[in-house]
Design an enzyme around this catalytic site. Structure first.
Site, PDB file in Angstrom:
ATOM      1  N   SER A  10       0.803  -1.214   0.000  1.00  0.00           N
ATOM      2  CA  SER A  10       0.000   0.000   0.000  1.00  0.00           C
ATOM      3  C   SER A  10       0.847   1.281   0.000  1.00  0.00           C
ATOM      4  O   SER A  10       1.724   1.451  -0.832  1.00  0.00           O
ATOM      5  CB  SER A  10      -0.948  -0.075   1.204  1.00  0.00           C
ATOM      6  OG  SER A  10      -1.948   0.889   1.095  1.00  0.00           O
ATOM      7  N   ASP A  44      -9.210  -2.416  -5.808  1.00  0.00           N
ATOM      8  CA  ASP A  44      -9.045  -3.547  -4.888  1.00  0.00           C
ATOM      9  C   ASP A  44      -9.874  -3.350  -3.620  1.00  0.00           C
ATOM     10  O   ASP A  44      -9.602  -3.932  -2.586  1.00  0.00           O
ATOM     11  CB  ASP A  44      -7.562  -3.774  -4.570  1.00  0.00           C
ATOM     12  CG  ASP A  44      -6.948  -2.653  -3.749  1.00  0.00           C
ATOM     13  OD1 ASP A  44      -7.677  -1.707  -3.361  1.00  0.00           O
ATOM     14  OD2 ASP A  44      -5.738  -2.714  -3.470  1.00  0.00           O
ATOM     15  N   HIS A  82      -7.577  -5.389  -1.081  1.00  0.00           N
ATOM     16  CA  HIS A  82      -6.334  -4.695  -0.712  1.00  0.00           C
ATOM     17  C   HIS A  82      -5.461  -5.477   0.274  1.00  0.00           C
ATOM     18  O   HIS A  82      -4.238  -5.383   0.242  1.00  0.00           O
ATOM     19  CB  HIS A  82      -6.722  -3.343  -0.089  1.00  0.00           C
ATOM     20  CG  HIS A  82      -5.601  -2.375   0.009  1.00  0.00           C
ATOM     21  ND1 HIS A  82      -4.838  -1.992  -1.069  1.00  0.00           N
ATOM     22  CD2 HIS A  82      -5.097  -1.688   1.072  1.00  0.00           C
ATOM     23  CE1 HIS A  82      -3.919  -1.110  -0.677  1.00  0.00           C
ATOM     24  NE2 HIS A  82      -4.053  -0.917   0.614  1.00  0.00           N
TER      25      HIS A  82
END
Ligand SMILES: *[C@@H]1O[C@H](CO)[C@@H](O)[C@H](O)[C@H]1NC(C)=O
Ligand SMILES: *[C@@H]1O[C@H](CO)[C@@H](O)[C@H](O)[C@H]1NC(C)=O
Ligand SMILES: *[C@@H]1O[C@H](CO)[C@@H](O)[C@H](O)[C@H]1NC(C)=O
Length: 516
Positions: A251, A424, A456
């Site tokens: 991320s 996502d 994610h």
């Protein structure tokens, strides 16, 4: 004698320095909300757990918000904690703090976790996470047997799911807590990767390292972190037989590293120390969801809590401003007129942030945004320029496209979220795939892997991702194409790492030979 010694030297080189047999050390870089943060006030002798700390999340939410909030210096646009309040990502270097997201596994056994300043600065504090599995079976059993166990699990799960910052919908969330086990699974972070590597002979603190950071800050305020990270990479390289490092980021860790590659280190440095960068769910160009954090806040799935209650802290973080879709990446991923926020018939897009912050009555937010925009928004057309970039991400999961308020609900009530087709669940697909627009570089081997239906967090434990990384870290690095036409020894860099060692070892060997 001499040929023998030379042969020994050459052999030593190929085994220790050239990565032929040895494995590449791995350094983990977490995303937004995924570093454990500790804090102390005034002259307190201990750091106390701050984030993610279930006890505080459940019982003292307002004090958590207060402690996590940053103040802004309006003349510089930079941020700081209250005087005498220190917030830190402790245990820099140790990957165990990234195994999971919460500092206290068993809030009944250890409701007030704390550590000394020297523990915080050292790498030793985080122990092995053996009772991490399913969070300690005793406690699980207790939960199952007790009346109202689901209720407890619910609240605890809510606290734990704080990490899933821009996480899944309440509906999915309810589905998750139906099986407590799944909730525990969700608080694991780099656990699966760490365990997979450990099974292959890797050791935490030796050839797996972790680089947590104060995720509230954007790169313009991470100078000290970048210095430590650079040192960590160099140390890890030299303590592992000069084997180049593989960086694995999740991320927000990815744009944080992109800035590092483009603004902190040189191409030569990258060639010397970095084998590859593995990007998991990277919001290269931000995510729409952050705009909502600025407007009405996000409850991060805590039941019965309105986003507004968490907004003061979310709004004050430079990272949130930094991850707002930007008009100046040079990629035009978001068109000027495309709505991010709609209020009745009026809409705000990437070009309207000044108006938006004015209408919110939060001019400091604009100042914050301007600062990160000026100082930290990476030129995304500039590739990371490492030799290998491998990108993994989920697609086909509904992801916030824009947010709809009414004149009365703006800005204090939660909006209606309009999903765009793709992403996502947290990051919009166009941002995940912004790497496709990196100016192509003949020096970077880019591979990408899109997994339909994976969200994610799923990419952190997807078997395909874990296998890829395992293969990568044991694979021999291909010869690097020269960066400069002028280079007369194109393959020099693929053997023996740094240039100076070769002459130095040669001198030593020759010295030996002459004394024999
Ligand atoms: C804001 O930054 C300026 C320049 O660094 C400094 O002189 C000033 O003291 C800061 N103000 C606060 C309130 O920290
Ligand atoms: C699990 O928690 C209980 C209660 O706090 C504790 O006594 C026990 O030692 C823990 N078990 C393990 C394996 O750590
Ligand atoms: C790119 O990297 C992948 C993974 O390490 C590797 O399998 C592939 O051969 C590389 N391609 C080139 C052209 O080096």
């Amino acid at each position: 004698m001499m040929p023998f010694l030379l042969a020994l030297f050459v052999l030593g080189c190929s085994v220790i320095h050239c990565g032929g047999v040895s494995k590449h050390p791995v350094i983990l870089v977490p995303g937004l909300g995924a570093s454990q943060l500790w804090h102390k006030k005034g002259k307190e002798p201990f750091y106390r757990s701050l984030w993610v700390y279930p006890h505080k999340t459940i019982f003292k939410l307002d004090s958590l918000v207060e402690d996590m909030k940053l103040n802004m210096n309006s003349s510089t646009g930079s941020t700081f904690d209250d005087r005498g309040h220190t917030v830190k990502a402790c245990g820099f270097g140790n990957p165990k703090s990234l195994t999971g997201l919460v500092t206290s596994w068993n809030p009944f056994a250890n409701p007030f976790p704390k550590m000394t300043s020297s523990d915080c600065d050292g790498e030793e504090f985080y122990e092995d996470d053996s009772d991490f599995d399913g969070m300690n079976k005793t406690f699980l059993k207790m939960l199952r047997n007790k009346k109202g166990a689901n209720h407890v699990g619910h609240w605890l799960g809510a606290g734990l799911s704080l990490f899933d910052f821009c996480g899944s919908k309440i509906k999915d969330y309810l589905k998750k807590i139906a099986g407590i086990k799944n909730t525990w699974k969700n608080v694991h972070y780099f656990k699966d990767l760490i365990h997979t590597l450990e099974k292959k002979g890797y050791r935490a603190n030796v050839d797996i390292k972790g680089a947590p950071y104060d995720f509230r800050k954007a790169p313009n305020e991470l100078t000290e972190y970048y210095r430590s990270l650079k040192r960590l990479i160099e140390d890890t390289f030299s303590k592992n037989g000069n084997s180049k490092v593989v960086l694995v980021a999740h991320s927000n860790g990815n744009p944080v590293l992109l800035y590092f590659y483009n603004s902190v280190v040189t191409a030569e440095w990258k060639d010397k120390y970095i084998r590859a960068h593995v990007a998991l769910g990277p919001p290269w160009a931000g995510a729409t969801k952050t705009v909502k954090l600025m407007v009405s806040g996000d409850s991060v799935n805590i039941p019965f809590v309105k986003g507004k209650r968490l907004r003061p802290m979310q709004r004050s973080w430079p990272t949130v401003a930094w991850l707002m879709p930007s008009p100046s990446h040079g990629l035009w991923l978001w068109e000027e007129g495309e709505p991010l926020i709609k209020v009745d018939h009026y809409s705000y897009g990437v070009g309207d942030y000044r108006h938006l912050f004015d209408d919110l009555g939060y001019p400091d937010g604009y100042r914050l945004w301007q600062t990160v925009e000026r100082e930290a928004v990476a030129d995304l057309s500039k590739p990371p320029d490492v030799r290998e970039l491998h990108v993994f991400y989920g697609i086909n999961v509904p992801t916030a496209g824009h947010f709809v308020y009414t004149r009365t609900s703006f800005p204090d009530s939660d909006p209606k979220t309009v999903d765009e087709r793709d992403g996502d669940g947290t990051v919009n697909r166009r941002s995940l795939e912004a790497f496709k627009k990196f100016r192509s570089s003949k020096f970077t081997n880019i591979t990408h892997h899109a997994y339909p239906g994976k969200d994610h967090m799923d990419v952190l434990r997807d078997q395909r991702v874990l296998s890829f990384i395992t293969n990568l870290v044991f694979s021999k690095e291909p010869a690097l194409p020269p960066r400069h036409e002028k280079s007369r020894f194109p393959n020099a860099a693929s053997c023996c790492g740094s240039g100076w060692q070769v002459p130095m070892l040669t001198v030593m060997v020759l010295g030996l030979v002459s004394t024999v």
